[in-house]
Design a protein around this motif. Structure first.
Motif, short mmCIF file in Angstrom:
data_model
loop_
_atom_site.label_atom_id
_atom_site.label_comp_id
_atom_site.label_asym_id
_atom_site.label_seq_id
_atom_site.Cartn_x
_atom_site.Cartn_y
_atom_site.Cartn_z
N THR A 107 0.83 -1.20 0.00
CA THR A 107 0.00 0.00 0.00
C THR A 107 0.87 1.25 0.00
O THR A 107 1.87 1.34 0.70
N ASN A 164 -0.12 8.86 0.22
CA ASN A 164 0.24 10.21 -0.20
C ASN A 164 -0.56 11.14 0.70
O ASN A 164 -1.79 11.20 0.61
N LEU A 166 -11.60 6.50 -9.45
CA LEU A 166 -10.46 6.40 -8.54
C LEU A 166 -10.38 5.01 -7.92
O LEU A 166 -9.30 4.41 -7.86
N ALA A 167 -11.51 4.48 -7.46
CA ALA A 167 -11.50 3.14 -6.87
C ALA A 167 -11.09 2.10 -7.92
O ALA A 167 -10.30 1.20 -7.63
N CYS A 191 -7.46 3.25 -5.91
CA CYS A 191 -7.51 4.12 -4.73
C CYS A 191 -8.32 3.42 -3.62
O CYS A 191 -9.47 3.02 -3.83
N SER A 247 -8.53 4.86 -0.39
CA SER A 247 -9.09 5.91 0.45
C SER A 247 -8.59 7.25 -0.07
O SER A 247 -7.42 7.38 -0.44
N TYR A 248 -9.49 8.25 -0.10
CA TYR A 248 -9.12 9.59 -0.54
C TYR A 248 -9.91 10.55 0.34
O TYR A 248 -11.11 10.73 0.15
N GLU A 252 -4.36 10.09 1.03
CA GLU A 252 -4.72 9.08 0.04
C GLU A 252 -4.02 7.76 0.35
O GLU A 252 -2.85 7.76 0.72
N TRP A 292 -3.37 4.05 -1.70
CA TRP A 292 -3.46 3.40 -3.01
C TRP A 292 -2.91 1.99 -2.93
O TRP A 292 -2.08 1.68 -2.07
N THR A 293 -3.33 1.15 -3.86
CA THR A 293 -2.81 -0.21 -3.90
C THR A 293 -1.31 -0.23 -4.21
O THR A 293 -0.62 -1.18 -3.81
N HIS A 326 -1.27 5.13 -8.10
CA HIS A 326 -1.42 6.57 -7.87
C HIS A 326 -0.94 7.36 -9.09
O HIS A 326 -1.63 8.23 -9.60
N SER A 364 -3.20 7.13 -12.04
CA SER A 364 -4.48 7.83 -11.87
C SER A 364 -4.41 9.27 -12.36
O SER A 364 -5.43 9.86 -12.74
#
Length: 100
Positions: free
Chosen positions: A2, A5, A30-31, A35, A37-38, A54, A56-57, A62, A65
């Motif tokens: 993970t 940012n 985003l998902a 993503c 969580s944002y 944020e 990201w996987t 990121h 995106s």
């Protein structure tokens, strides 16, 4: 692993809520891009700053995106309201007590 940012975006006086509205607009792309969580936040003691956290996987997810048309449009819309000063940290998450 993970990728996180976490940063700050300084905005022109009086435009914090406008930038928050742009950054927190629903965007299911985003998902789909990775993503997890944002979160967009404010602190009344810093009225010209927007906070973003944020997850990201991956760092690549990121970075990729930023090529999404919806993300490019949001950046272009917010840009005139930004001062250009940004801060923060980017890091690979080493662990969490919330996940195995």
């Amino acid at each position: 692993m993970t990728f996180a940012n976490v940063g700050t975006i300084d905005v022109q006086p009086g435009h914090r809520d406008d930038v928050v509205a742009i950054l927190s607009r629903h965007n299911p792309q985003l998902a789909a891009a990775g993503c997890l969580s944002y979160e967009v936040g404010v602190d009344d003691e810093q009225p010209d700053t927007v906070f973003v956290a944020e997850l990201w996987t991956s760092r690549e997810a990121h970075d990729d995106s930023l090529q999404l048309e919806s993300v490019k449009e949001a950046i272009a819309e917010a840009m005139p309201m930004l001062t250009g000063d940004m801060g923060g940290h980017r890091f690979e998450v080493a662990g969490s007590p919330l996940r195995d």
